[in-house]
Design a protein around this motif. Sequence first.
Motif, short mmCIF file in Angstrom:
data_model
loop_
_atom_site.label_atom_id
_atom_site.label_comp_id
_atom_site.label_asym_id
_atom_site.label_seq_id
_atom_site.Cartn_x
_atom_site.Cartn_y
_atom_site.Cartn_z
N SER A 34 13.06 47.41 -19.86
CA SER A 34 13.55 46.35 -18.99
C SER A 34 12.65 46.20 -17.76
O SER A 34 12.40 45.07 -17.30
N ASN A 35 12.08 47.29 -17.26
CA ASN A 35 11.09 47.17 -16.17
C ASN A 35 9.87 46.40 -16.64
O ASN A 35 9.32 45.57 -15.90
N ALA A 36 9.43 46.67 -17.87
CA ALA A 36 8.26 45.98 -18.40
C ALA A 36 8.54 44.48 -18.52
O ALA A 36 7.71 43.64 -18.16
N SER A 76 3.66 49.79 -22.93
CA SER A 76 2.66 49.00 -22.20
C SER A 76 3.13 47.57 -22.05
O SER A 76 3.78 47.03 -22.95
N ASP A 77 2.79 46.99 -20.91
CA ASP A 77 3.10 45.56 -20.75
C ASP A 77 1.91 44.87 -20.13
O ASP A 77 1.07 45.51 -19.50
N ASN A 78 1.82 43.55 -20.33
CA ASN A 78 0.80 42.79 -19.63
C ASN A 78 1.45 41.94 -18.55
O ASN A 78 1.24 40.75 -18.45
N ASN A 89 5.67 52.98 -3.19
CA ASN A 89 6.97 52.49 -2.75
C ASN A 89 7.98 52.38 -3.89
O ASN A 89 9.16 52.57 -3.69
N ASN A 90 7.49 52.02 -5.06
CA ASN A 90 8.44 51.79 -6.15
C ASN A 90 8.78 53.06 -6.91
O ASN A 90 9.91 53.23 -7.36
N LEU A 91 7.80 53.93 -7.08
CA LEU A 91 8.07 55.11 -7.89
C LEU A 91 8.21 56.38 -7.04
O LEU A 91 8.72 57.38 -7.51
N ALA A 95 14.10 53.26 -5.91
CA ALA A 95 14.01 51.83 -5.65
C ALA A 95 15.27 51.08 -6.06
O ALA A 95 15.76 50.24 -5.34
N SER A 96 15.76 51.46 -7.19
CA SER A 96 16.82 50.64 -7.76
C SER A 96 18.16 50.89 -7.08
O SER A 96 18.52 52.03 -6.81
N SER A 97 18.87 49.83 -6.82
CA SER A 97 20.16 50.00 -6.17
C SER A 97 21.10 50.72 -7.11
O SER A 97 21.97 51.47 -6.69
N GLY A 123 17.22 53.37 -14.00
CA GLY A 123 15.83 53.06 -13.68
C GLY A 123 14.80 54.02 -14.22
O GLY A 123 15.06 54.83 -15.11
N PHE A 124 13.67 53.90 -13.61
CA PHE A 124 12.47 54.60 -14.05
C PHE A 124 12.67 56.10 -14.23
O PHE A 124 12.22 56.71 -15.21
N TYR A 125 13.38 56.72 -13.28
CA TYR A 125 13.51 58.19 -13.32
C TYR A 125 14.20 58.69 -14.58
O TYR A 125 14.08 59.86 -14.93
#
Length: 629
Positions: A34-36, A76-78, A89-91, A95-97, A123-125
Amino acid sequence: MRKKQFKAESKRLMDMMINSIYTNKEIFLREIISNASDAIDKLAFLSLTDDKVGIDRSDFAITLTIDKENRTLTVSDNGIGMNADELENNLGIIASSGSRRFCQENEEADLSDTEIIGQFGVGFYSAFMVSDKITVITKKYGEDQAYKWESEGIDGYTVEPCERETVGTDIIMHIKEDGDVADEYSQYVREYPLYKLVKKYSDYIRFPIKLLMPHPVLKEGSTEENPEYEEVFEYDILNSMVPIWHKKKTDVTQEEYDQYYQEHWMDQNPPLCTIPISTEGTVSYEALIYIPKQPQSQYYTDDFKKGLQLYSSGVMIMDTCEDLVPEPFNFIKGVVESPDLSLNISREMLQQSRQLTAIKGHVEKKVKAELKKLLENNREGYEEFFKYFGRHLKVNLLDSYGQNKELISDLLLFYSSTEKKLVTLEEYVNRMTTDQKYIYYATGESVTSVDNLPQTEIVKDHDMELLYLVDPGDEFIPGVLGKFMEKEFRSIDDADLGFEDEKTEIDESAFKDAFDFIKETLGDKVDEVKATNRLRSHPVCISSGDGITFEMEKYFSAIQPGGIGAKAKRILEINTEHAAFQALNTARETDPEKAKKFATVLYNQALLIAGLPIENPTEYTDLLVSLFR
Ligand code: ADP
């Protein structure tokens, strides 16, 4: 290279993720994909106005790559990519509420009991649930330098420049070794389990999610009679790419609708109502609107931003488009997609777009209809809704000076004296007897305090229903509505309640001396002393006449403390047939000092019952005690 430290809260979240014995670890893939997808959305949006992006819409994709030997899974994403600052800042910080809320709600939670993880977008974590090392290689659109972010968990992370040819991001997850549970982690470096996960959680992602999948093909030289197969790897698109709001209602289960809502709006609860809309006409659009069960934590704060996601022809134009949301229903969540909106439209122009206004009007009708349906078919569900959002409806009614009364008045609930529960105005009017002229209401602080008001006796005596308006601001509602179903409202404080049998005038002259005496005793505390015939068992009540009510006075002083505010009149109404008044009247001649005490006690009693503060409680109690002597 020096390792940088994660911020405290991020550390805690990561710790939870790494040590989690939570069974639903698989949701990490949904989060990373979903982040990608969000990153591609951002670049796709830029490409509408910026020719230099140079990526054709059909070339946007998310690619999964498995390296079984090295146990890595790469997503991977483009998309838009990140620069060094953004990586930090993001990682580097949470970041995510959704993650933040997760952290807060689990402050004291026992980790073995974190079944809740899956209900949040963490999120990412969350990738640390399955990986012991994560490497992010990314290059931001418009910048030349690519960067590598790397972390093995709590210890911290590093960021350094690196090479990446094109714009976009690779999330390389080094998958943990299996523990006691066979295949616990290895499944994430195998094609079929990954395929199933994408189908389960990310089928609606609107960009292709590709993975090299094994396909059996006839070996060269083998015959049809004696076929021999070999595996050839080819890229397959794993997801159907049809957004849920494009699907026919009948093709989607409620669980799927709920899951989509909970994942996208990070709500622990499934929605109260799901409203899929598909229309064609002056404006065609498709939408999926949800009414939440409960407001999210920031709903009552300044941070709350109403909005629906807005798509046009498959491209997300805005994440929270305020102009699509009718203010009375600012709590709705969802997605709107309309092919009629020009993609190149600027946000300022979007605001004035006629289509948006038309869609908003239509959404308003749909939400209203759904709420009415809920009110009729699921009273308990509606009352739950009203508990959380009813106040917003009322505030909106007042703020719009009644402009929204058609929309809102039949959605309101008030406590009824006869039904002993919340009722609608329509139900009230339908129960009105032929000789009942008005919708009676009383205002006060709570149902119990209003119920005890002496003024309610007369309405109750006539077996008529009374509505109790007990929320702040409620007292303004009758004035704003004016009438409901042609029936006027009438406060129990009103001198004329329309009861024919009460019309007989009281001969005040007989009591003039007594009233003058009381007025003189109380001085400025009361504006008027008069007789009333609407009391039964009570000797006195205090009313405010036709103007500003006590509730209004309280309301104004609450919104403007210490301000000049508006003051309600204080009229002391007396039941001249009551023994207490008669005792006062007799004492006036035999023992005027005692009569003064009676007057003061009766006045304070009226204040107390009306829920108004008495000026000097000690003096009052001393006075009461002195009467026993
Ligand atoms: P959320 O996605 O809820 O904001 P995450 O912890 O999942 O929280 O991600 C944090 C942020 O990192 C994202 O908001 C985004 O800005 C950035 N990010 C994550 N993955 C990518 C990616 N693949 N491409 C670009 N930015 C990304």
